[in-house]
Design a protein around this motif. Structure first.
Motif, PDB file in Angstrom:
ATOM      1  N   ALA A  58      15.301   7.524  -3.744  1.00  0.00           N
ATOM      2  CA  ALA A  58      14.173   8.006  -4.547  1.00  0.00           C
ATOM      3  C   ALA A  58      13.888   7.030  -5.679  1.00  0.00           C
ATOM      4  N   ASP A  59      14.948   6.526  -6.315  1.00  0.00           N
ATOM      5  CA  ASP A  59      14.764   5.552  -7.392  1.00  0.00           C
ATOM      6  C   ASP A  59      14.153   4.261  -6.863  1.00  0.00           C
ATOM      7  N   LYS A  60      14.641   3.793  -5.723  1.00  0.00           N
ATOM      8  CA  LYS A  60      14.123   2.558  -5.138  1.00  0.00           C
ATOM      9  C   LYS A  60      12.662   2.742  -4.718  1.00  0.00           C
ATOM     10  N   TYR A  61      12.327   3.908  -4.163  1.00  0.00           N
ATOM     11  CA  TYR A  61      10.945   4.175  -3.756  1.00  0.00           C
ATOM     12  C   TYR A  61      10.029   4.156  -4.982  1.00  0.00           C
ATOM     13  N   ALA A  62      10.449   4.830  -6.047  1.00  0.00           N
ATOM     14  CA  ALA A  62       9.626   4.867  -7.268  1.00  0.00           C
ATOM     15  C   ALA A  62       9.452   3.464  -7.839  1.00  0.00           C
ATOM     16  N   GLU A  63      10.528   2.682  -7.835  1.00  0.00           N
ATOM     17  CA  GLU A  63      10.443   1.316  -8.353  1.00  0.00           C
ATOM     18  C   GLU A  63       9.541   0.459  -7.473  1.00  0.00           C
ATOM     19  N   ASN A  64       9.688   0.585  -6.170  1.00  0.00           N
ATOM     20  CA  ASN A  64       8.910  -0.208  -5.226  1.00  0.00           C
ATOM     21  C   ASN A  64       7.423   0.133  -5.280  1.00  0.00           C
ATOM     22  N   HIS A  65       7.098   1.358  -5.623  1.00  0.00           N
ATOM     23  CA  HIS A  65       5.698   1.788  -5.680  1.00  0.00           C
ATOM     24  C   HIS A  65       5.194   1.928  -7.114  1.00  0.00           C
ATOM     25  N   GLU A  70      -0.445   4.930 -12.812  1.00  0.00           N
ATOM     26  CA  GLU A  70      -1.586   4.725 -13.693  1.00  0.00           C
ATOM     27  C   GLU A  70      -1.113   4.519 -15.124  1.00  0.00           C
ATOM     28  N   MET A  71      -1.849   3.696 -15.842  1.00  0.00           N
ATOM     29  CA  MET A  71      -1.592   3.527 -17.266  1.00  0.00           C
ATOM     30  C   MET A  71      -1.979   4.821 -17.976  1.00  0.00           C
ATOM     31  N   GLU A  72      -1.258   5.142 -19.018  1.00  0.00           N
ATOM     32  CA  GLU A  72      -1.537   6.360 -19.787  1.00  0.00           C
ATOM     33  C   GLU A  72      -2.850   6.201 -20.552  1.00  0.00           C
ATOM     34  N   LEU A  73      -3.650   7.254 -20.542  1.00  0.00           N
ATOM     35  CA  LEU A  73      -4.890   7.280 -21.315  1.00  0.00           C
ATOM     36  C   LEU A  73      -4.758   8.326 -22.406  1.00  0.00           C
ATOM     37  N   HIS A 139     -13.367  -0.427 -17.676  1.00  0.00           N
ATOM     38  CA  HIS A 139     -13.078  -1.392 -18.731  1.00  0.00           C
ATOM     39  C   HIS A 139     -11.711  -1.101 -19.325  1.00  0.00           C
ATOM     40  N   GLY A 140     -10.951  -2.168 -19.590  1.00  0.00           N
ATOM     41  CA  GLY A 140      -9.625  -1.977 -20.162  1.00  0.00           C
ATOM     42  C   GLY A 140      -8.763  -1.154 -19.232  1.00  0.00           C
ATOM     43  N   LYS A 141      -8.071  -0.161 -19.812  1.00  0.00           N
ATOM     44  CA  LYS A 141      -7.237   0.687 -18.970  1.00  0.00           C
ATOM     45  C   LYS A 141      -7.973   1.893 -18.412  1.00  0.00           C
ATOM     46  N   VAL A 142      -9.242   2.071 -18.756  1.00  0.00           N
ATOM     47  CA  VAL A 142     -10.005   3.249 -18.336  1.00  0.00           C
ATOM     48  C   VAL A 142     -10.821   2.927 -17.084  1.00  0.00           C
ATOM     49  N   CYS A 143     -10.619   3.714 -16.051  1.00  0.00           N
ATOM     50  CA  CYS A 143     -11.361   3.559 -14.797  1.00  0.00           C
ATOM     51  C   CYS A 143     -12.112   4.847 -14.484  1.00  0.00           C
ATOM     52  N   THR A 162      -4.288   1.096 -12.601  1.00  0.00           N
ATOM     53  CA  THR A 162      -2.944   1.036 -12.031  1.00  0.00           C
ATOM     54  C   THR A 162      -2.171  -0.114 -12.659  1.00  0.00           C
ATOM     55  N   MET A 163      -0.860  -0.079 -12.525  1.00  0.00           N
ATOM     56  CA  MET A 163      -0.009  -1.105 -13.118  1.00  0.00           C
ATOM     57  C   MET A 163      -0.282  -2.501 -12.554  1.00  0.00           C
ATOM     58  N   ASP A 164      -0.860  -2.582 -11.351  1.00  0.00           N
ATOM     59  CA  ASP A 164      -1.182  -3.908 -10.817  1.00  0.00           C
ATOM     60  C   ASP A 164      -2.582  -4.362 -11.214  1.00  0.00           C
ATOM     61  N   GLY A 165      -3.260  -3.584 -12.066  1.00  0.00           N
ATOM     62  CA  GLY A 165      -4.532  -4.023 -12.640  1.00  0.00           C
ATOM     63  C   GLY A 165      -5.784  -3.582 -11.918  1.00  0.00           C
ATOM     64  N   THR A 166      -5.670  -2.701 -10.942  1.00  0.00           N
ATOM     65  CA  THR A 166      -6.853  -2.244 -10.207  1.00  0.00           C
ATOM     66  C   THR A 166      -7.195  -0.806 -10.611  1.00  0.00           C
ATOM     67  N   CYS A 167      -8.414  -0.410 -10.283  1.00  0.00           N
ATOM     68  CA  CYS A 167      -8.785   0.982 -10.524  1.00  0.00           C
ATOM     69  C   CYS A 167      -8.411   1.850  -9.332  1.00  0.00           C
ATOM     70  N   LEU A 168      -8.614   1.341  -8.132  1.00  0.00           N
ATOM     71  CA  LEU A 168      -8.228   2.077  -6.929  1.00  0.00           C
ATOM     72  C   LEU A 168      -6.763   1.789  -6.634  1.00  0.00           C
ATOM     73  N   PRO A 169      -5.982   2.831  -6.354  1.00  0.00           N
ATOM     74  CA  PRO A 169      -4.567   2.600  -6.053  1.00  0.00           C
ATOM     75  C   PRO A 169      -4.411   1.694  -4.839  1.00  0.00           C
ATOM     76  N   GLY A 170      -3.374   0.852  -4.881  1.00  0.00           N
ATOM     77  CA  GLY A 170      -3.105  -0.051  -3.753  1.00  0.00           C
ATOM     78  C   GLY A 170      -2.723   0.725  -2.512  1.00  0.00           C
ATOM     79  N   LEU A 171      -2.962   0.093  -1.380  1.00  0.00           N
ATOM     80  CA  LEU A 171      -2.639   0.733  -0.103  1.00  0.00           C
ATOM     81  C   LEU A 171      -1.151   0.722   0.173  1.00  0.00           C
ATOM     82  N   GLY A 172      -0.472  -0.298  -0.338  1.00  0.00           N
ATOM     83  CA  GLY A 172       0.964  -0.373  -0.100  1.00  0.00           C
ATOM     84  C   GLY A 172       1.294  -0.626   1.347  1.00  0.00           C
ATOM     85  N   GLY A 173       2.478  -0.179   1.744  1.00  0.00           N
ATOM     86  CA  GLY A 173       2.929  -0.419   3.105  1.00  0.00           C
ATOM     87  C   GLY A 173       3.792  -1.643   3.176  1.00  0.00           C
ATOM     88  N   HIS A 174       4.580  -1.689   4.235  1.00  0.00           N
ATOM     89  CA  HIS A 174       5.501  -2.808   4.379  1.00  0.00           C
ATOM     90  C   HIS A 174       5.271  -3.447   5.710  1.00  0.00           C
TER      91      HIS A 174
END
Length: 174
Positions: A58-65, A70-73, A139-143, A162-174
């Motif tokens: 669970a910790d590894k999953y949370a870290e990996n994703h 989202e950044m706090e507003l 703009h900024g952290k607000v999407c 999101t922490m990677d700088g986008t407004c739409l969450p990343g698709l992820g996957g391996h």
């Protein structure tokens, strides 16, 4: 007559004898009774995390994703973008279930959320009636993100970038 043994053949024979003799040992049923200490029932040294420990997983999953978080507003930041979210929802409703190109949607959404058309993030299929299309920008952290759904209609909301700088969450996957 004397034959000469080549060194490679002698080494091979010695290796074969060593492997056969070493493979004949019978391990005791309980390694602890023989004085061996495995540390854990799985044979891992004590204190070494398991790759399959549910808590570790669970910790590894949370870290990996983490990039999806989202950044706090602040409440003020959220409230300041609510009008844009309502306007985005109204704009997306005009496109729901109708065919449109990505450029048409981008051009319609950009002024509503206050960005340039090339800054609008879009994910989905075009060329047929729109459904399951995501749009976002800000703009900024607000999407301000919206969705033209398949069965659930249109939604729009204020979200943190999101922490990677986008407004739409990343698709992820391996």
């Amino acid at each position: 007559m004397r034959t000469r043994t080549r060194p490679a053949a002698a080494a091979s024979a010695l290796l074969l004898v060593t492997l056969v003799a070493g493979g004949c040992a019978v391990p005791p049923d309980d390694l602890r009774a023989a004085g061996a200490s495995t540390g854990t029932p799985t044979g891992r040294p004590a204190g070494t995390p398991s790759l399959y420990d549910p808590d570790d997983m669970a910790d590894k999953y949370a870290e990996n994703h983490g990039y999806r978080r989202e950044m706090e507003l602040t409440p003020e930041q959220r409230a300041g973008a609510e009008d844009e979210a309502e306007a985005l929802g109204a704009t997306l409703r005009t496109f729901a279930g109708k065919p449109a190109t990505e450029a048409e949607l981008r051009d319609a959404v950009a002024p509503v959320i206050g960005v340039q058309p090339n800054e609008v993030e879009i994910r989905g299929e075009f060329g047929k009636p729109l459904k399951n299309v995501l749009v976002g920008g800000g703009h900024g952290k607000v999407c301000v993100n919206g969705r033209i759904g398949d069965l659930d209609g249109v939604t729009a909301e204020v979200a943190g970038r999101t922490m990677d700088g986008t407004c739409l969450p990343g698709l992820g996957g391996h």
